[in-house]
Design a protein around this motif. Structure first.
Motif, PDB file in Angstrom:
ATOM      1  N   LEU A  17       5.608  -6.091   7.162  1.00 44.41           N
ATOM      2  CA  LEU A  17       4.464  -5.196   7.233  1.00 44.41           C
ATOM      3  C   LEU A  17       3.180  -5.966   7.517  1.00 44.41           C
ATOM      4  CD1 LEU A  17       3.536  -2.284   6.980  1.00 44.41           C
ATOM      5  CD2 LEU A  17       3.202  -2.667   4.525  1.00 44.41           C
ATOM      6  N   ARG A  18       3.013  -7.120   6.881  1.00 41.89           N
ATOM      7  CA  ARG A  18       1.814  -7.931   7.099  1.00 41.89           C
ATOM      8  C   ARG A  18       1.716  -8.386   8.551  1.00 41.89           C
ATOM      9  NH1 ARG A  18       2.403 -10.701   2.846  1.00 41.89           N
ATOM     10  NH2 ARG A  18       3.595 -12.408   3.748  1.00 41.89           N
ATOM     11  N   ASP A  19       2.861  -8.664   9.160  1.00 39.97           N
ATOM     12  CA  ASP A  19       2.869  -9.134  10.538  1.00 39.97           C
ATOM     13  C   ASP A  19       2.505  -8.034  11.526  1.00 39.97           C
ATOM     14  OD1 ASP A  19       3.520 -11.334  12.435  1.00 39.97           O
ATOM     15  OD2 ASP A  19       5.103  -9.968  13.095  1.00 39.97           O
ATOM     16  N   LYS A  20       2.626  -6.766  11.094  1.00 37.53           N
ATOM     17  CA  LYS A  20       2.274  -5.648  11.961  1.00 37.53           C
ATOM     18  C   LYS A  20       0.764  -5.518  12.151  1.00 37.53           C
ATOM     19  CE  LYS A  20       6.425  -4.019  12.702  1.00 37.53           C
ATOM     20  NZ  LYS A  20       7.013  -3.926  14.055  1.00 37.53           N
ATOM     21  N   GLY A  21      -0.005  -6.092  11.234  1.00 41.95           N
ATOM     22  CA  GLY A  21      -1.457  -6.004  11.339  1.00 41.95           C
ATOM     23  C   GLY A  21      -2.056  -5.313  10.137  1.00 41.95           C
ATOM     24  N   ARG A  22      -3.307  -5.597   9.866  1.00 33.36           N
ATOM     25  CA  ARG A  22      -3.956  -5.125   8.651  1.00 33.36           C
ATOM     26  C   ARG A  22      -4.118  -3.612   8.606  1.00 33.36           C
ATOM     27  NH1 ARG A  22     -10.236  -6.847   8.774  1.00 33.36           N
ATOM     28  NH2 ARG A  22     -10.165  -5.419   6.991  1.00 33.36           N
ATOM     29  N   HIS A  23      -4.161  -2.969   9.782  1.00 29.87           N
ATOM     30  CA  HIS A  23      -4.387  -1.533   9.809  1.00 29.87           C
ATOM     31  C   HIS A  23      -3.087  -0.725   9.874  1.00 29.87           C
ATOM     32  CE1 HIS A  23      -8.643  -2.200  10.172  1.00 29.87           C
ATOM     33  NE2 HIS A  23      -8.471  -2.922  11.262  1.00 29.87           N
ATOM     34  N   VAL A  24      -1.942  -1.410   9.966  1.00 33.13           N
ATOM     35  CA  VAL A  24      -0.666  -0.714  10.100  1.00 33.13           C
ATOM     36  C   VAL A  24      -0.110  -0.374   8.723  1.00 33.13           C
ATOM     37  CG1 VAL A  24       1.714  -0.896  10.912  1.00 33.13           C
ATOM     38  CG2 VAL A  24      -0.150  -1.828  12.291  1.00 33.13           C
ATOM     39  N   LYS A  25       0.347   0.872   8.582  1.00 30.73           N
ATOM     40  CA  LYS A  25       0.960   1.314   7.343  1.00 30.73           C
ATOM     41  C   LYS A  25       2.437   1.584   7.584  1.00 30.73           C
ATOM     42  CE  LYS A  25      -3.232   3.622   5.692  1.00 30.73           C
ATOM     43  NZ  LYS A  25      -3.796   4.930   5.214  1.00 30.73           N
ATOM     44  N   GLU A  26       3.225   1.454   6.523  1.00 35.22           N
ATOM     45  CA  GLU A  26       4.648   1.711   6.645  1.00 35.22           C
ATOM     46  C   GLU A  26       4.905   3.212   6.680  1.00 35.22           C
ATOM     47  OE1 GLU A  26       8.853   0.125   4.800  1.00 35.22           O
ATOM     48  OE2 GLU A  26       7.048  -0.029   3.592  1.00 35.22           O
ATOM     49  N   MET A  27       5.734   3.633   7.629  1.00 32.92           N
ATOM     50  CA  MET A  27       6.072   5.040   7.746  1.00 32.92           C
ATOM     51  C   MET A  27       6.793   5.518   6.494  1.00 32.92           C
ATOM     52  SD  MET A  27       5.853   7.690   9.765  1.00 32.92           S
ATOM     53  CE  MET A  27       5.585   7.059  11.422  1.00 32.92           C
ATOM     54  N   ARG A  28       6.522   6.769   6.100  1.00 27.50           N
ATOM     55  CA  ARG A  28       7.174   7.374   4.953  1.00 27.50           C
ATOM     56  C   ARG A  28       7.764   8.721   5.351  1.00 27.50           C
ATOM     57  NH1 ARG A  28       2.255   6.576   0.617  1.00 27.50           N
ATOM     58  NH2 ARG A  28       2.315   4.293   0.462  1.00 27.50           N
ATOM     59  N   PHE A  29       8.602   9.231   4.478  1.00 29.36           N
ATOM     60  CA  PHE A  29       9.197  10.559   4.557  1.00 29.36           C
ATOM     61  C   PHE A  29      10.259  10.681   5.644  1.00 29.36           C
ATOM     62  CE2 PHE A  29       8.841  15.272   5.537  1.00 29.36           C
ATOM     63  CZ  PHE A  29       9.555  15.656   4.430  1.00 29.36           C
TER      64      PHE A  29
END
Length: 344
Positions: free
Chosen positions: A175-187
């Motif tokens: 997740l950190r490698d995706k970038g500071r503004h990227v959030k993990e998808m849910r649901f």
């Protein structure tokens, strides 16, 4: 009397009920993903089966896939769920509906748009031979050449705190490698761990005794039974081709164990074609928004990249999936979906 079953609140008693219903009635390849800790399960003694949903705020119940009930009784269960939502003063939005469920709710006046497509591989016809798979074979060869090995994690290893810690570290690095503004998808995705882990399968890639990537597979029931390619995680320094390496070896293992299909899951905003639209129920505004996200919204959702990975395996089946809103779309509906999936 209706019941709301919560796997998170009563895993030991409710989980078998939910799982039995999915085995008996589920048709969506993503149905097992509904067994996440924050979801709820509506049942009624009038109709065997259940509806998976997740409450959001004080106004919404977001339904996941269509109702899981016997053929010919889905509409009845859907009506009971709608009545329960009305009594609770909740608005229902439905996501990842199969075509048959989408057509049914469209007949009752719902706005129904294609949400994307899911892709599936017939494992009896799966092969990496031939010119079209040269690049994929080369990537797998490179992963092996760098000393990567792939294996399935058994129950004892999954209980090992040191092993679990490595997987947790991969999640954090990914997740950190995706970038500071990227959030993990849910649901719309599954999870690792919890009371349902025993029903999933987890394949890991290791290099020099260290786990560098993993892929989790969830069971699929219904007309095309098999496994769903779900969570994919890798360390930033993992060798190129490591995910392809896991995918290829897992496919061979699952096929050897008797699996008929490998489902690659939904990719939102792709495969949007006029032939998939449900006549008279389609919102042009929502359709145009989905196309804009596909074409220009990579920062919001990497639809094009996900599709490219899935298409490299030459899937045999493309299945449209839908999103539905009662009567009309409201701006708050879009906000609800963005929040519940963690897109915003």
């Amino acid at each position: 009397m209706e019941r709301n079953l919560s796997l998170a609140q009563s895993a030991t008693t409710d989980a078998p009920i939910v799982l039995d219903s999915l085995r008996a009635f589920a048709q969506s390849s993503s149905a097992f993903l509904g067994l996440s800790d924050d979801n709820r399960y509506f049942t009624t003694p009038r109709v065997p089966g259940l509806v998976i949903y997740r409450p959001f705020g004080k106004r919404y119940w977001v339904q996941f896939t269509g109702p899981c009930a016997a053929a010919g009784r889905q509409a009845e269960l859907e009506q009971q769920f709608a009545a329960a939502a009305h009594r609770a003063h909740r608005r229902v939005i439905a996501v990842q509906l199969p075509r048959t469920d989408a057509e049914r709710v469209a007949e009752t006046g719902w706005v129904v748009n294609q949400f994307g497509c899911s892709y599936s591989i017939d494992l009896s016809d799966f092969t990496l031979r031939g010119q079209k798979f040269v690049k994929t074979r080369n990537m797998i060869t490179r992963s092996r050449r760098e000393g990567t090995t792939v294996s399935e994690a058994d129950a004892d290893r999954l209980r090992d705190p040191e092993f679990s810690g490595q997987l947790d570290a991969i999640d954090a690095e990914w997740l950190r490698d995706k970038g500071r503004h990227v959030k993990e998808m849910r649901f719309l995705i599954g999870q690792r761990g919890g009371p349902m882990q025993q029903h999933r399968r987890l394949f890991v890639a290791e290099q020099d005794g260290r786990v560098v990537a993993y892929v989790s597979y969830s069971p699929v029931f219904g007309a095309q039974p098999g496994w769903l390619y779900d969570l994919t995680r890798r360390r930033p320094d993992a060798p190129p081709g490591v995910i392809e390496h896991i995918f290829a070896e897992a496919a061979e293992r699952l096929r050897g164990d008797g699996a008929a299909w490998m489902h690659l899951g939904l990719t939102p905003f792709v495969g949007l074609e006029p032939r998939h639209a449900i006549e008279g129920a389609h919102s042009r505004m929502l359709g145009r928004t989905a196309e804009l996200i596909r074409d220009r919204g990579a920062a919001l959702y990497p639809a094009t990249r996900q599709l490219a990975f899935k298409q490299k395996w030459r899937p045999h089946l493309e299945t449209p999936e839908y999103i539905a809103f009662p009567n009309r779309i409201r701006l708050r509906d879009i906000w609800c979906l963005a929040r519940i999936t963690n897109a915003l």
